[in-house]
Scaffold this motif. Sequence first.
Motif, PDB file in Angstrom:
ATOM      1  N   MET A   1      22.240  10.787   9.339  1.00 53.05           N
ATOM      2  CA  MET A   1      21.072  10.220   9.993  1.00 53.05           C
ATOM      3  C   MET A   1      20.098   9.731   8.914  1.00 53.05           C
ATOM      4  O   MET A   1      19.727  10.473   8.016  1.00 53.05           O
ATOM      5  CB  MET A   1      20.408  11.300  10.866  1.00 53.05           C
ATOM      6  CG  MET A   1      19.110  10.853  11.493  1.00 53.05           C
ATOM      7  SD  MET A   1      18.194  12.149  12.408  1.00 53.05           S
ATOM      8  CE  MET A   1      19.368  12.718  13.586  1.00 53.05           C
ATOM      9  N   SER A   2      19.692   8.494   8.999  1.00 53.86           N
ATOM     10  CA  SER A   2      18.736   7.907   8.073  1.00 53.86           C
ATOM     11  C   SER A   2      17.335   8.452   8.352  1.00 53.86           C
ATOM     12  O   SER A   2      17.021   8.842   9.480  1.00 53.86           O
ATOM     13  CB  SER A   2      18.733   6.386   8.231  1.00 53.86           C
ATOM     14  OG  SER A   2      17.577   5.816   7.676  1.00 53.86           O
ATOM     15  N   TYR A   3      16.503   8.439   7.334  1.00 56.11           N
ATOM     16  CA  TYR A   3      15.113   8.851   7.549  1.00 56.11           C
ATOM     17  C   TYR A   3      14.433   7.966   8.588  1.00 56.11           C
ATOM     18  O   TYR A   3      13.545   8.405   9.321  1.00 56.11           O
ATOM     19  CB  TYR A   3      14.334   8.862   6.227  1.00 56.11           C
ATOM     20  CG  TYR A   3      13.942   7.508   5.691  1.00 56.11           C
ATOM     21  CD1 TYR A   3      12.653   7.023   5.843  1.00 56.11           C
ATOM     22  CD2 TYR A   3      14.875   6.693   5.027  1.00 56.11           C
ATOM     23  CE1 TYR A   3      12.281   5.779   5.350  1.00 56.11           C
ATOM     24  CE2 TYR A   3      14.507   5.453   4.527  1.00 56.11           C
ATOM     25  CZ  TYR A   3      13.226   5.003   4.700  1.00 56.11           C
ATOM     26  OH  TYR A   3      12.858   3.777   4.217  1.00 56.11           O
ATOM     27  N   LEU A   4      14.878   6.702   8.718  1.00 51.04           N
ATOM     28  CA  LEU A   4      14.285   5.788   9.701  1.00 51.04           C
ATOM     29  C   LEU A   4      14.620   6.179  11.140  1.00 51.04           C
ATOM     30  O   LEU A   4      13.953   5.740  12.074  1.00 51.04           O
ATOM     31  CB  LEU A   4      14.744   4.356   9.421  1.00 51.04           C
ATOM     32  CG  LEU A   4      14.225   3.762   8.105  1.00 51.04           C
ATOM     33  CD1 LEU A   4      14.895   2.427   7.816  1.00 51.04           C
ATOM     34  CD2 LEU A   4      12.711   3.619   8.135  1.00 51.04           C
ATOM     35  N   ASP A   5      15.634   7.025  11.303  1.00 49.63           N
ATOM     36  CA  ASP A   5      15.982   7.533  12.635  1.00 49.63           C
ATOM     37  C   ASP A   5      15.158   8.764  13.004  1.00 49.63           C
ATOM     38  O   ASP A   5      15.349   9.332  14.077  1.00 49.63           O
ATOM     39  CB  ASP A   5      17.474   7.907  12.687  1.00 49.63           C
ATOM     40  CG  ASP A   5      18.378   6.705  12.471  1.00 49.63           C
ATOM     41  OD1 ASP A   5      18.063   5.625  13.010  1.00 49.63           O
ATOM     42  OD2 ASP A   5      19.382   6.842  11.738  1.00 49.63           O
TER      43      ASP A   5
ATOM     44  N   LEU B   1       4.125   5.882   8.715  1.00 46.18           N
ATOM     45  CA  LEU B   1       4.986   6.572   9.667  1.00 46.18           C
ATOM     46  C   LEU B   1       5.126   8.050   9.322  1.00 46.18           C
ATOM     47  O   LEU B   1       5.228   8.421   8.152  1.00 46.18           O
ATOM     48  CB  LEU B   1       6.369   5.924   9.710  1.00 46.18           C
ATOM     49  CG  LEU B   1       6.403   4.462  10.163  1.00 46.18           C
ATOM     50  CD1 LEU B   1       7.822   3.915  10.080  1.00 46.18           C
ATOM     51  CD2 LEU B   1       5.843   4.319  11.571  1.00 46.18           C
ATOM     52  N   THR B   2       5.152   8.875  10.364  1.00 46.92           N
ATOM     53  CA  THR B   2       5.390  10.310  10.217  1.00 46.92           C
ATOM     54  C   THR B   2       6.848  10.564  10.579  1.00 46.92           C
ATOM     55  O   THR B   2       7.312  10.147  11.636  1.00 46.92           O
ATOM     56  CB  THR B   2       4.464  11.116  11.142  1.00 46.92           C
ATOM     57  OG1 THR B   2       3.110  10.826  10.796  1.00 46.92           O
ATOM     58  CG2 THR B   2       4.715  12.604  11.015  1.00 46.92           C
ATOM     59  N   PHE B   3       7.538  11.261   9.692  1.00 44.63           N
ATOM     60  CA  PHE B   3       8.965  11.562   9.872  1.00 44.63           C
ATOM     61  C   PHE B   3       9.152  13.060  10.055  1.00 44.63           C
ATOM     62  O   PHE B   3       8.381  13.858   9.517  1.00 44.63           O
ATOM     63  CB  PHE B   3       9.759  11.131   8.625  1.00 44.63           C
ATOM     64  CG  PHE B   3       9.613   9.676   8.300  1.00 44.63           C
ATOM     65  CD1 PHE B   3      10.475   8.734   8.839  1.00 44.63           C
ATOM     66  CD2 PHE B   3       8.611   9.240   7.448  1.00 44.63           C
ATOM     67  CE1 PHE B   3      10.337   7.388   8.541  1.00 44.63           C
ATOM     68  CE2 PHE B   3       8.459   7.895   7.143  1.00 44.63           C
ATOM     69  CZ  PHE B   3       9.326   6.978   7.688  1.00 44.63           C
ATOM     70  N   HIS B   4      10.198  13.431  10.794  1.00 48.81           N
ATOM     71  CA  HIS B   4      10.533  14.859  10.899  1.00 48.81           C
ATOM     72  C   HIS B   4      11.722  15.153  10.000  1.00 48.81           C
ATOM     73  O   HIS B   4      12.515  14.262   9.664  1.00 48.81           O
ATOM     74  CB  HIS B   4      10.778  15.289  12.347  1.00 48.81           C
ATOM     75  CG  HIS B   4      12.010  14.720  12.983  1.00 48.81           C
ATOM     76  ND1 HIS B   4      13.280  15.233  12.766  1.00 48.81           N
ATOM     77  CD2 HIS B   4      12.173  13.678  13.848  1.00 48.81           C
ATOM     78  CE1 HIS B   4      14.158  14.543  13.474  1.00 48.81           C
ATOM     79  NE2 HIS B   4      13.509  13.592  14.139  1.00 48.81           N
TER      80      HIS B   4
ATOM     81  N   TYR C   1      11.238  17.337   0.867  1.00 48.27           N
ATOM     82  CA  TYR C   1      12.175  18.022   1.758  1.00 48.27           C
ATOM     83  C   TYR C   1      12.348  17.254   3.065  1.00 48.27           C
ATOM     84  O   TYR C   1      13.479  16.998   3.512  1.00 48.27           O
ATOM     85  CB  TYR C   1      11.679  19.449   2.014  1.00 48.27           C
ATOM     86  CG  TYR C   1      12.091  20.030   3.339  1.00 48.27           C
ATOM     87  CD1 TYR C   1      13.425  20.332   3.615  1.00 48.27           C
ATOM     88  CD2 TYR C   1      11.150  20.254   4.341  1.00 48.27           C
ATOM     89  CE1 TYR C   1      13.793  20.859   4.835  1.00 48.27           C
ATOM     90  CE2 TYR C   1      11.512  20.786   5.554  1.00 48.27           C
ATOM     91  CZ  TYR C   1      12.835  21.082   5.803  1.00 48.27           C
ATOM     92  OH  TYR C   1      13.202  21.593   7.025  1.00 48.27           O
ATOM     93  N   VAL C   2      11.241  16.876   3.680  1.00 54.68           N
ATOM     94  CA  VAL C   2      11.311  16.209   4.981  1.00 54.68           C
ATOM     95  C   VAL C   2      12.075  14.892   4.887  1.00 54.68           C
ATOM     96  O   VAL C   2      12.906  14.582   5.735  1.00 54.68           O
ATOM     97  CB  VAL C   2       9.891  15.981   5.555  1.00 54.68           C
ATOM     98  CG1 VAL C   2       9.923  15.032   6.750  1.00 54.68           C
ATOM     99  CG2 VAL C   2       9.260  17.315   5.947  1.00 54.68           C
ATOM    100  N   LEU C   3      11.811  14.118   3.851  1.00 56.16           N
ATOM    101  CA  LEU C   3      12.440  12.798   3.722  1.00 56.16           C
ATOM    102  C   LEU C   3      13.791  12.843   3.026  1.00 56.16           C
ATOM    103  O   LEU C   3      14.529  11.856   3.032  1.00 56.16           O
ATOM    104  CB  LEU C   3      11.510  11.850   2.959  1.00 56.16           C
ATOM    105  CG  LEU C   3      10.452  11.086   3.768  1.00 56.16           C
ATOM    106  CD1 LEU C   3      11.051  10.043   4.667  1.00 56.16           C
ATOM    107  CD2 LEU C   3       9.529  11.988   4.511  1.00 56.16           C
TER     108      LEU C   3
END
Length: 193
Positions: free
Chosen positions: A1-5, A77-80, A131-133
């Motif tokens: 899964m890409s960070y963009l997903d 953008l905020t990523f999980h 870590y998140v990204l």
Amino acid sequence: MSYLDRVLADSADRANWGRDSFIGASDAANYAREESIQKYILAKLKDGRFQGNAYTEAGHRWEPEILDWFGVPHNTLTFHAQDERGFAATPDGIEVLPSGELMLAEVKVIHGRVHTGPTPAHLRQIWWAQYVLGARRTKYLWRELVDGVPRRLEPHIQIIELDDAALAKLLRIARPVLAGVRAAREFERSLAA
């Protein structure tokens, strides 16, 4: 899964950002002691949806210019995290290198003092975003202001590598914090039902 997903929200939309629904990098910046987990849970429950202050506004003003200086694309953008939707980060900048590796950027505007590099809290914030990204390196960019004017023309830069041991400690704190916050919110919902 890409960070963009893994986009949760756009932090530019402050009214609907919902920062209280996840443990973010600004929360993790404070996670210095495993003995203080209960204190961190209470702080998160009292979060109150911080909307910013004069320092936040100065950061918003200078951040794009500092990122542009180093050729780093701005990010709102905020990523999980890949393994936990409740862990999130909004890096100031994200570069995709030719190798496909992500290089993050963290911008700080320092008011009225000389700054020689990241504080322990800044490092925790950076490691959390890494870590998140899924990144290993971050450009730590800063500019010192004196009475609102840059101390020198060129902003500063330092490359910060992910510290796996420090990240493991952050996660040992963040996991029970998130569990405690979720349990408290579920209890609130059950009382309201």
